[in-house]
Design a protein around this motif. Structure first.
Motif, PDB file in Angstrom:
ATOM      1  N   VAL A  25       0.816  -1.223   0.000  1.00 39.50           N
ATOM      2  CA  VAL A  25       0.000   0.000   0.000  1.00 39.50           C
ATOM      3  C   VAL A  25       0.848   1.271   0.000  1.00 39.50           C
ATOM      4  CG1 VAL A  25      -1.932  -1.149   1.133  1.00 39.50           C
ATOM      5  CG2 VAL A  25      -0.215   0.032   2.534  1.00 39.50           C
ATOM      6  N   MET A  26       2.163   1.132   0.210  1.00 41.35           N
ATOM      7  CA  MET A  26       3.065   2.291   0.148  1.00 41.35           C
ATOM      8  C   MET A  26       4.238   1.968  -0.774  1.00 41.35           C
ATOM      9  SD  MET A  26       3.195   3.761   4.062  1.00 41.35           S
ATOM     10  CE  MET A  26       4.183   2.393   4.649  1.00 41.35           C
ATOM     11  N   PRO A  27       3.973   1.739  -2.053  1.00 39.31           N
ATOM     12  CA  PRO A  27       5.039   1.293  -2.957  1.00 39.31           C
ATOM     13  C   PRO A  27       6.168   2.302  -3.122  1.00 39.31           C
ATOM     14  CG  PRO A  27       3.085   1.927  -4.190  1.00 39.31           C
ATOM     15  CD  PRO A  27       2.686   1.903  -2.755  1.00 39.31           C
ATOM     16  N   GLY A  28       5.877   3.582  -2.934  1.00 31.03           N
ATOM     17  CA  GLY A  28       6.913   4.593  -3.113  1.00 31.03           C
ATOM     18  C   GLY A  28       7.798   4.791  -1.901  1.00 31.03           C
ATOM     19  N   ALA A  29       7.441   4.165  -0.782  1.00 28.26           N
ATOM     20  CA  ALA A  29       8.201   4.394   0.451  1.00 28.26           C
ATOM     21  C   ALA A  29       9.546   3.682   0.443  1.00 28.26           C
ATOM     22  CB  ALA A  29       7.387   3.938   1.652  1.00 28.26           C
ATOM     23  N   ARG A  30       9.623   2.579  -0.272  1.00 23.53           N
ATOM     24  CA  ARG A  30      10.855   1.783  -0.349  1.00 23.53           C
ATOM     25  C   ARG A  30      11.439   1.529   1.042  1.00 23.53           C
ATOM     26  NH1 ARG A  30      14.565   4.358  -4.987  1.00 23.53           N
ATOM     27  NH2 ARG A  30      13.995   6.311  -3.965  1.00 23.53           N
ATOM     28  N   LEU A  31      10.661   0.854   1.861  1.00 23.52           N
ATOM     29  CA  LEU A  31      11.064   0.584   3.238  1.00 23.52           C
ATOM     30  C   LEU A  31      12.171  -0.456   3.300  1.00 23.52           C
ATOM     31  CD1 LEU A  31       7.507   0.276   4.837  1.00 23.52           C
ATOM     32  CD2 LEU A  31       9.029   2.258   4.928  1.00 23.52           C
ATOM     33  N   GLY A  32      13.120  -0.230   4.201  1.00 23.51           N
ATOM     34  CA  GLY A  32      14.131  -1.232   4.473  1.00 23.51           C
ATOM     35  C   GLY A  32      13.571  -2.288   5.414  1.00 23.51           C
ATOM     36  N   PRO A  33      14.235  -3.425   5.556  1.00 23.92           N
ATOM     37  CA  PRO A  33      13.724  -4.505   6.418  1.00 23.92           C
ATOM     38  C   PRO A  33      13.488  -4.064   7.857  1.00 23.92           C
ATOM     39  CG  PRO A  33      15.528  -5.290   5.048  1.00 23.92           C
ATOM     40  CD  PRO A  33      15.474  -3.810   4.861  1.00 23.92           C
ATOM     41  N   GLU A  34      14.410  -3.288   8.427  1.00 23.91           N
ATOM     42  CA  GLU A  34      14.254  -2.851   9.815  1.00 23.91           C
ATOM     43  C   GLU A  34      13.092  -1.873   9.958  1.00 23.91           C
ATOM     44  OE1 GLU A  34      17.898  -1.307  11.307  1.00 23.91           O
ATOM     45  OE2 GLU A  34      18.946  -3.239  11.233  1.00 23.91           O
ATOM     46  N   GLU A  35      12.959  -0.955   9.006  1.00 22.68           N
ATOM     47  CA  GLU A  35      11.859   0.011   9.045  1.00 22.68           C
ATOM     48  C   GLU A  35      10.515  -0.697   8.922  1.00 22.68           C
ATOM     49  OE1 GLU A  35      14.295   3.579   6.750  1.00 22.68           O
ATOM     50  OE2 GLU A  35      13.166   2.070   5.644  1.00 22.68           O
ATOM     51  N   ARG A  36      10.453  -1.648   8.014  1.00 23.77           N
ATOM     52  CA  ARG A  36       9.208  -2.389   7.802  1.00 23.77           C
ATOM     53  C   ARG A  36       8.806  -3.149   9.066  1.00 23.77           C
ATOM     54  NH1 ARG A  36      11.061  -5.692   4.553  1.00 23.77           N
ATOM     55  NH2 ARG A  36      10.885  -4.421   2.662  1.00 23.77           N
ATOM     56  N   THR A  37       9.762  -3.839   9.674  1.00 24.58           N
ATOM     57  CA  THR A  37       9.472  -4.613  10.886  1.00 24.58           C
ATOM     58  C   THR A  37       9.076  -3.702  12.037  1.00 24.58           C
ATOM     59  OG1 THR A  37      11.013  -6.359  10.217  1.00 24.58           O
ATOM     60  CG2 THR A  37      10.419  -6.257  12.551  1.00 24.58           C
ATOM     61  N   LEU A  38       9.764  -2.557  12.159  1.00 29.57           N
ATOM     62  CA  LEU A  38       9.444  -1.610  13.233  1.00 29.57           C
ATOM     63  C   LEU A  38       8.034  -1.058  13.076  1.00 29.57           C
ATOM     64  CD1 LEU A  38      10.308   0.025  15.699  1.00 29.57           C
ATOM     65  CD2 LEU A  38      11.278   1.736  14.146  1.00 29.57           C
ATOM     66  N   MET A  39       7.678  -0.664  11.859  1.00 29.17           N
ATOM     67  CA  MET A  39       6.336  -0.126  11.616  1.00 29.17           C
ATOM     68  C   MET A  39       5.261  -1.170  11.895  1.00 29.17           C
ATOM     69  SD  MET A  39       6.683   2.155   8.166  1.00 29.17           S
ATOM     70  CE  MET A  39       7.659   3.652   8.127  1.00 29.17           C
ATOM     71  N   ALA A  40       5.472  -2.380  11.393  1.00 29.71           N
ATOM     72  CA  ALA A  40       4.493  -3.446  11.601  1.00 29.71           C
ATOM     73  C   ALA A  40       4.356  -3.768  13.084  1.00 29.71           C
ATOM     74  CB  ALA A  40       4.913  -4.691  10.822  1.00 29.71           C
ATOM     75  N   SER A  41       5.469  -3.785  13.802  1.00 28.75           N
ATOM     76  CA  SER A  41       5.433  -4.066  15.240  1.00 28.75           C
ATOM     77  C   SER A  41       4.686  -2.977  15.995  1.00 28.75           C
ATOM     78  CB  SER A  41       6.859  -4.199  15.790  1.00 28.75           C
ATOM     79  OG  SER A  41       7.538  -5.276  15.183  1.00 28.75           O
ATOM     80  N   MET A  42       4.865  -1.731  15.582  1.00 28.00           N
ATOM     81  CA  MET A  42       4.163  -0.623  16.228  1.00 28.00           C
ATOM     82  C   MET A  42       2.657  -0.716  16.001  1.00 28.00           C
ATOM     83  SD  MET A  42       6.037   1.361  18.017  1.00 28.00           S
ATOM     84  CE  MET A  42       4.937   2.769  18.131  1.00 28.00           C
ATOM     85  N   ILE A  43       2.266  -1.119  14.802  1.00 27.44           N
ATOM     86  CA  ILE A  43       0.837  -1.272  14.504  1.00 27.44           C
ATOM     87  C   ILE A  43       0.219  -2.324  15.422  1.00 27.44           C
ATOM     88  CG2 ILE A  43      -0.799  -2.090  12.754  1.00 27.44           C
ATOM     89  CD1 ILE A  43       1.104  -0.795  10.655  1.00 27.44           C
ATOM     90  N   VAL A  44       0.922  -3.441  15.597  1.00 30.26           N
ATOM     91  CA  VAL A  44       0.431  -4.512  16.467  1.00 30.26           C
ATOM     92  C   VAL A  44       0.444  -4.068  17.927  1.00 30.26           C
ATOM     93  CG1 VAL A  44       0.886  -6.846  17.300  1.00 30.26           C
ATOM     94  CG2 VAL A  44       1.154  -6.322  14.869  1.00 30.26           C
ATOM     95  N   ALA A  45       1.540  -3.426  18.342  1.00 30.51           N
ATOM     96  CA  ALA A  45       1.686  -3.028  19.746  1.00 30.51           C
ATOM     97  C   ALA A  45       0.632  -2.010  20.164  1.00 30.51           C
ATOM     98  CB  ALA A  45       3.083  -2.468  19.986  1.00 30.51           C
ATOM     99  N   THR A  46       0.355  -1.035  19.304  1.00 32.34           N
ATOM    100  CA  THR A  46      -0.653  -0.032  19.665  1.00 32.34           C
ATOM    101  C   THR A  46      -2.028  -0.673  19.813  1.00 32.34           C
ATOM    102  OG1 THR A  46      -0.894   0.496  17.306  1.00 32.34           O
ATOM    103  CG2 THR A  46       0.511   1.939  18.618  1.00 32.34           C
ATOM    104  N   ALA A  47      -2.326  -1.643  18.968  1.00 37.88           N
ATOM    105  CA  ALA A  47      -3.624  -2.322  19.051  1.00 37.88           C
ATOM    106  C   ALA A  47      -3.765  -3.067  20.369  1.00 37.88           C
ATOM    107  CB  ALA A  47      -3.785  -3.283  17.878  1.00 37.88           C
ATOM    108  N   SER A  48      -2.723  -3.794  20.770  1.00 43.08           N
ATOM    109  CA  SER A  48      -2.812  -4.575  22.004  1.00 43.08           C
ATOM    110  C   SER A  48      -2.827  -3.673  23.232  1.00 43.08           C
ATOM    111  CB  SER A  48      -1.652  -5.569  22.086  1.00 43.08           C
ATOM    112  OG  SER A  48      -0.410  -4.901  22.067  1.00 43.08           O
TER     113      SER A  48
END
Length: 233
Positions: free
Chosen positions: A171-194
């Motif tokens: 959904v963000m093809p232009g962001a060109r996220l690195g592996p660490e950035e991607r994992t950090l963002m995904a983890s934050m999405i999960v953490a905020t929900a819990s």
């Protein structure tokens, strides 16, 4: 000499054992049958359903194996045929809950074409599931310290973070996220929900309001941060 009498046999000593006696003392090995398999499945279901009620009523810390046994209607011996500890049942139930959340939120994200709709669908489905699944919210609230300690070490949770990371790329093809950035963002999405779930008991905004709040919070934060990220070649 009497048949079967051993000359060195004395009271308190065991003489040679016949083949029949040896076979009689061996543990019985039952053949699998539809009836036995059905009984096994039914006992497991009773134990797991009882444990869910106990853990969502008084929590893992206060619960005992006896509580689960009494609620299930099976014997203590039957319980130990399936689980060695109450924590083992808890881990099974928590893993199953995470698996359901992963499946449902994954389907919700499939239909999203942009970051905002992806997060909105994901949070809405997640919060609605916990609000409507009997005992789920209370299970999480009463056992939150146990859930936190197990959460990011769980294989299912690692899979969920990976799923969300791949959807962020989509959904963000232009962001060109690195592996660490991607994992950090995904983890934050999960953490905020819990964390919002744990801290929002009795919140006036309800599930829909919480979903909208989380979506705006995460979208605003991610979009404001991304332009500052060096572009990856």
């Amino acid at each position: 000499m009497r048949p079967g009498f051993h000359p060195r046999h004395r009271i308190g000593q065991q003489g040679p054992m016949s083949t029949d006696e040896t076979a009689a003392e061996r543990p019985r090995r039952y053949r699998a049958s539809p009836k036995r398999s059905a009984t096994h499945a039914e006992n497991a279901r009773k134990i797991e359903e009882a444990a869910w009620i106990v853990f969502s009523t008084i929590g893992l810390d206060r619960a005992s194996i006896r509580d689960i046994v009494v609620m299930s209607g099976v014997s203590a011996g039957t319980f130990y045929n399936y689980f060695r500890t109450k924590e083992a049942v808890f881990d099974l139930l928590m893993g199953r809950l995470l698996g359901e959340i992963r499946t449902l939120t994954g389907k919700a994200r499939d239909d999203a074409a942009d970051l905002e709709s992806m997060l909105a669908h994901c949070y809405d489905v997640y919060l609605d599931f916990l609000a409507t699944r009997e005992g789920a919210r209370r299970f999480c609230e009463l056992n939150q310290h146990h859930i936190r300690s197990r959460l990011f070490g769980a294989e299912t949770m690692a899979g969920l973070v990976g799923d969300i990371g791949r959807d962020l790329d989509r959904v963000m093809p232009g962001a060109r996220l690195g592996p660490e950035e991607r994992t950090l963002m995904a983890s934050m999405i999960v953490a905020t929900a819990s964390e919002v779930l744990f801290l929002s008991e009795g919140a006036a905004m309800g599930s829909a309001g919480l979903g909208a709040f989380l979506t705006r919070l995460m979208v605003g934060g991610l979009r404001s941060w991304l332009p500052m990220t060096p572009q990856k070649e």
